[in-house]
Design a protein around this motif. Structure first.
Motif, short mmCIF file in Angstrom:
data_model
loop_
_atom_site.label_atom_id
_atom_site.label_comp_id
_atom_site.label_asym_id
_atom_site.label_seq_id
_atom_site.Cartn_x
_atom_site.Cartn_y
_atom_site.Cartn_z
N ASN A 32 2.46 -2.31 4.86
CA ASN A 32 1.57 -2.78 3.79
C ASN A 32 0.25 -3.25 4.39
OD1 ASN A 32 1.99 -5.40 4.74
ND2 ASN A 32 3.39 -5.95 3.08
N SER A 33 -0.62 -3.78 3.55
CA SER A 33 -1.98 -4.13 3.99
C SER A 33 -2.00 -5.28 4.99
CB SER A 33 -2.86 -4.46 2.79
OG SER A 33 -2.30 -5.55 2.07
N GLY A 58 -1.22 -0.87 -4.00
CA GLY A 58 -2.09 -1.20 -2.87
C GLY A 58 -2.16 -0.07 -1.88
#
Length: 75
Positions: A32-33, A58
């Protein structure tokens, strides 16, 4: 497309596919980010389906053993 990989569709809401044109099994991880690993994926030659329906929207990075990195957008 990167290093024999084709990832589609992106953006996606529920699943995406990875086409791996090599002839060896490779490991990949979806990050993920913030860099947390949210999925570990075994890439076999051919097409692999990855379910991301439970993940928040996202930008994610698919990092493949051997160095390829592909952006995946979950909408």
């Amino acid at each position: 497309s990167s290093n024999g990989l084709h990832v589609f569709p992106t953006p996606t809401r529920d699943v995406f596919f990875i086409e791996h044109s090599g002839d060896v099994v490779r490991m990949a991880e979806l990050l993920n980010s913030t860099g947390q690993r949210v999925r570990v994926i075994t890439l076999v030659p051919g097409r692999v389906q990855v379910d991301v329906a439970a993940l928040p929207a996202g930008l994610y990075l698919l990092r493949v053993a051997g160095g390829a990195v592909v952006r995946v957008v979950v909408a």
